[in-house]
Scaffold this motif. Structure first.
Motif, PDB file in Angstrom:
ATOM      1  N   SER A 216      41.838  41.697  41.705  1.00  0.00           N
ATOM      2  CA  SER A 216      40.663  41.029  42.266  1.00  0.00           C
ATOM      3  C   SER A 216      39.662  40.753  41.145  1.00  0.00           C
ATOM      4  O   SER A 216      39.727  41.360  40.063  1.00  0.00           O
ATOM      5  CB  SER A 216      40.009  41.899  43.336  1.00  0.00           C
ATOM      6  N   ASN A 217      38.718  39.854  41.397  1.00  0.00           N
ATOM      7  CA  ASN A 217      37.702  39.557  40.384  1.00  0.00           C
ATOM      8  C   ASN A 217      36.916  40.807  40.002  1.00  0.00           C
ATOM      9  O   ASN A 217      36.561  41.011  38.839  1.00  0.00           O
ATOM     10  CB  ASN A 217      36.759  38.468  40.891  1.00  0.00           C
ATOM     11  N   LYS A 218      36.647  41.660  40.990  1.00  0.00           N
ATOM     12  CA  LYS A 218      35.919  42.898  40.722  1.00  0.00           C
ATOM     13  C   LYS A 218      36.703  43.801  39.785  1.00  0.00           C
ATOM     14  O   LYS A 218      36.148  44.379  38.843  1.00  0.00           O
ATOM     15  CB  LYS A 218      35.633  43.623  42.043  1.00  0.00           C
TER      16      LYS A 218
ATOM     17  N   VAL B 120      39.106  42.872  37.669  1.00  0.00           N
ATOM     18  CA  VAL B 120      39.187  42.232  36.346  1.00  0.00           C
ATOM     19  C   VAL B 120      37.907  42.480  35.563  1.00  0.00           C
ATOM     20  O   VAL B 120      37.939  42.820  34.370  1.00  0.00           O
ATOM     21  CB  VAL B 120      39.459  40.717  36.498  1.00  0.00           C
ATOM     22  N   ARG B 121      36.759  42.348  36.231  1.00  0.00           N
ATOM     23  CA  ARG B 121      35.472  42.582  35.547  1.00  0.00           C
ATOM     24  C   ARG B 121      35.316  44.037  35.122  1.00  0.00           C
ATOM     25  O   ARG B 121      34.668  44.333  34.113  1.00  0.00           O
ATOM     26  CB  ARG B 121      34.310  42.168  36.451  1.00  0.00           C
TER      27      ARG B 121
ATOM     28  N   GLN C 190      36.094  44.968  31.497  1.00  0.00           N
ATOM     29  CA  GLN C 190      35.425  44.227  30.423  1.00  0.00           C
ATOM     30  C   GLN C 190      35.172  45.119  29.215  1.00  0.00           C
ATOM     31  O   GLN C 190      35.368  44.695  28.065  1.00  0.00           O
ATOM     32  CB  GLN C 190      34.104  43.641  30.928  1.00  0.00           C
TER      33      GLN C 190
ATOM     34  N   GLU D 152      31.892  37.789  27.199  1.00  0.00           N
ATOM     35  CA  GLU D 152      32.591  37.042  28.246  1.00  0.00           C
ATOM     36  C   GLU D 152      31.649  36.108  29.002  1.00  0.00           C
ATOM     37  O   GLU D 152      32.088  35.091  29.550  1.00  0.00           O
ATOM     38  CB  GLU D 152      33.297  38.014  29.193  1.00  0.00           C
TER      39      GLU D 152
ATOM     40  N   GLU E  19      31.796  30.442  29.594  1.00  0.00           N
ATOM     41  CA  GLU E  19      31.643  29.325  30.534  1.00  0.00           C
ATOM     42  C   GLU E  19      31.140  28.061  29.853  1.00  0.00           C
ATOM     43  O   GLU E  19      31.384  26.957  30.335  1.00  0.00           O
ATOM     44  CB  GLU E  19      30.695  29.717  31.667  1.00  0.00           C
TER      45      GLU E  19
ATOM     46  N   ARG F  71      46.408  26.698  37.249  1.00  0.00           N
ATOM     47  CA  ARG F  71      46.299  27.718  38.291  1.00  0.00           C
ATOM     48  C   ARG F  71      47.156  27.419  39.517  1.00  0.00           C
ATOM     49  O   ARG F  71      46.920  27.969  40.591  1.00  0.00           O
ATOM     50  CB  ARG F  71      44.835  27.921  38.682  1.00  0.00           C
TER      51      ARG F  71
ATOM     52  N   SER G 125      43.855  35.168  36.449  1.00  0.00           N
ATOM     53  CA  SER G 125      42.459  35.402  36.048  1.00  0.00           C
ATOM     54  C   SER G 125      42.361  36.451  34.951  1.00  0.00           C
ATOM     55  O   SER G 125      41.583  36.302  33.995  1.00  0.00           O
ATOM     56  CB  SER G 125      41.634  35.834  37.261  1.00  0.00           C
ATOM     57  N   PHE G 126      43.133  37.515  35.078  1.00  0.00           N
ATOM     58  CA  PHE G 126      43.112  38.567  34.060  1.00  0.00           C
ATOM     59  C   PHE G 126      43.571  38.020  32.714  1.00  0.00           C
ATOM     60  O   PHE G 126      42.960  38.291  31.677  1.00  0.00           O
ATOM     61  CB  PHE G 126      43.997  39.740  34.486  1.00  0.00           C
TER      62      PHE G 126
ATOM     63  N   VAL H  13      40.870  35.347  30.984  1.00  0.00           N
ATOM     64  CA  VAL H  13      39.660  35.879  30.359  1.00  0.00           C
ATOM     65  C   VAL H  13      39.995  36.623  29.075  1.00  0.00           C
ATOM     66  O   VAL H  13      39.260  36.536  28.076  1.00  0.00           O
ATOM     67  CB  VAL H  13      38.882  36.772  31.349  1.00  0.00           C
TER      68      VAL H  13
END
Length: 492
Positions: A135-137, A139-140, A143, A333, A337, A415, A435-436, A439
């Motif tokens: 999940s995005n959470k 993956v973050r 960091q 990170e 963007e 994607r 996603s992992f 980044v």
């Protein structure tokens, strides 16, 4: 001598059966096929680099070919529009995986996500990965791991001589990141997990006679392939069993949740809504490690290779990164963007050098009518992502050239929505770790070009000749990349 006599007799017997079947079989419209030989079919036409051999054949027989590898019918797809037919229009029919001795022994009887046949078990395990692991959470949450390992790599480059083994630096970094993310800590020395996974990747890229010609499976035993397979499977399982026991030891204080912690929590709390057993935990963790480290390292190595071969592109990327990160010692990170050219470089490296040039094989579970051709159930499908990335009809006459600018005004992404670019697959079997991977690749490449000026050694011929590819499951450089790193001329 006896082995040769047995093999010759077998070939004569199968040739007779083959000719008899050819003369009496019912004719249906099937895709074009290169002429094959009795017994082996088209196996002899697969060269050292399968993706290149199949691309050459597709130029003669079309982007949809039916090969026979031993007794197995294999559909070869080499164009974006046909890949869309397979991975979108008929996605459900082609969503399964073929079962092989390799995946049975090395991938826990296909209990991992990548090789599991399409069905309820696969759906359950994929939901665990998507919701609890990638999940995005989640993956973050890693960091800090990425930042710490990038800092260590940059320090090691500064301490080394100016001529750097770039491949070694990138491989060490990706291995360390994935080890810490998946297993909780780095594993080296006597328990060098990287050596085990290198052997696994190499083994997955080997040819098993028995997989395609079952009644000649005894050849695998005689040449020692079976014993190598068994030895590696036992060593991998012993390693994962040890790691699991370390995680189950309550006396060990853990300051960060890793993949195994998350899987054990799912099992303990029954939060997935179904039972997840010990074997599945080991199989999924193996997927995360092999897929994450192989994909990231291979992409970064090829991206640096192409940038060094194209100094104008390297300078343009450095200008973008150093402008955005003016006055900063490193790239965070949050900075990524605002770097469209960095993302274009990543896309272009993936287009020309997908880490897995031949996507993991699909397998049809029902008859399908595809472009007026009959594709029977039980057909393997190989999508040639390498060939699709170099399609002139899609990418233009300069499709063989490294040109990141082509992506700046393009909506094509990797994607799974655009079939012109398929490094991570598409449809139901899309890699859940996109996603992992993205980044990690972006932040490593950005820091590498931000912190150093790079150039090829004077005696290097890499900018004038094609770079030799390795063989195996993933396709890397055959030889390490060496380059000269120097302090940036102007770190603005």
């Amino acid at each position: 001598m006896m082995m040769m006599i047995l093999l010759l007799c077998s070939i004569i017997f199968v040739t007779i059966l083959f000719l008899k079947k050819q003369s009496s079989g019912k004719k249906t419209k099937t895709p074009p096929s290169p002429p094959g030989l009795p017994l082996i079919g088209n196996l002899h036409q697969l060269g050292r680099h399968t993706h290149r051999s199949l691309c050459s054949l597709s130029k003669r027989y079309g982007p949809l070919m039916l090969l026979r590898l031993g007794r197995s019918p294999v559909l070869i797809v080499s164009s974006a529009d046909l890949a869309q037919d397979i991975l979108k229009t008929h996605d459900r029919a082609f969503a399964s995986r073929p079962l092989t001795k390799l995946s049975d022994r090395l991938l826990y009887n296909n209990r991992d996500v990548a090789s599991a046949p399409y069905g309820e078990y696969w759906r359950q395990m994929k939901s665990v990965c998507v919701i609890h692991l990638l999940s995005n959470k989640m993956v973050r949450s890693f960091q800090n791991v990425r930042e710490e390992e990038i800092t260590l790599m940059m320090e090691n480059i500064r301490k080394s001589s100016s001529l750097q083994n770039v491949s070694h630096h990138l491989e060490t970094l990706t291995n360390n990141v994935i080890c810490r993310v998946a297993l909780g800590r780095k594993y080296g020395g006597k328990t060098d997990f990287k050596k085990l996974t290198d052997r696994l990747s190499e083994m997955l890229g080997t040819f098993s006679v028995g997989s395609f010609i079952p009644w000649l499976a005894w050849i695998d035993w005689i040449r020692g392939w079976d014993s190598q397979l068994e030895k590696l499977a036992k060593e991998l399982d012993a390693f994962f069993e040890k790691v699991l026991k370390d995680h189950e030891d309550s006396s060990i204080d853990r300051d960060r949740t890793d993949v195994i912690d998350a899987l054990l929590a799912v099992r303990r709390n029954k939060s997935a809504g179904f039972e997840i057993d010990r074997v599945s935990i080991k199989a999924i963790t193996l997927d995360v490690f092999v897929g994450g480290s192989d994909t990231s390292f291979t992409l970064l190595e090829w991206a640096m290779t192409e940038l060094l071969r194209h100094p104008k592109s390297l300078n343009k990327l450095q200008e973008e990164v150093r402008t955005i990160c003016k006055g900063k010692s490193s790239v965070s990170e949050d900075d990524l963007e605002d770097m469209p050219y960095l993302k274009a470089v990543i896309k272009e490296a993936l287009r020309l050098h997908p880490p897995f040039p031949m996507m993991a094989p699909h397998y049809s579970t029902e008859d399908v009518k595809l472009r007026d051709y009959h594709i029977p159930a039980g057909t393997q499908v190989l999508v040639n992502a390498w060939a699709i990335g170099r399609e002139v009809a899609t990418w233009g006459l300069d499709a063989e050239e490294f040109k990141p600018e082509r992506h700046l005004d393009s909506a094509v992404d990797f994607r799974g929505h655009n079939f012109e670019l398929l490094p991570f697959g598409a449809g139901r079997r899309l890699c859940p770790a996109v996603s992992f991977a993205v980044v990690l690749n972006e932040v490593v490449l950005a820091n590498s070009v931000h912190g150093f000026d790079w150039k090829l050694p004077v005696e290097s011929m890499e900018d004038k000749t094609d770079v030799v590819e390795s063989t195996g499951f993933s396709v890397r450089r055959e030889f390490p990349l060496y380059a000269i790193a120097s302090p940036p001329t102007c770190l603005t």
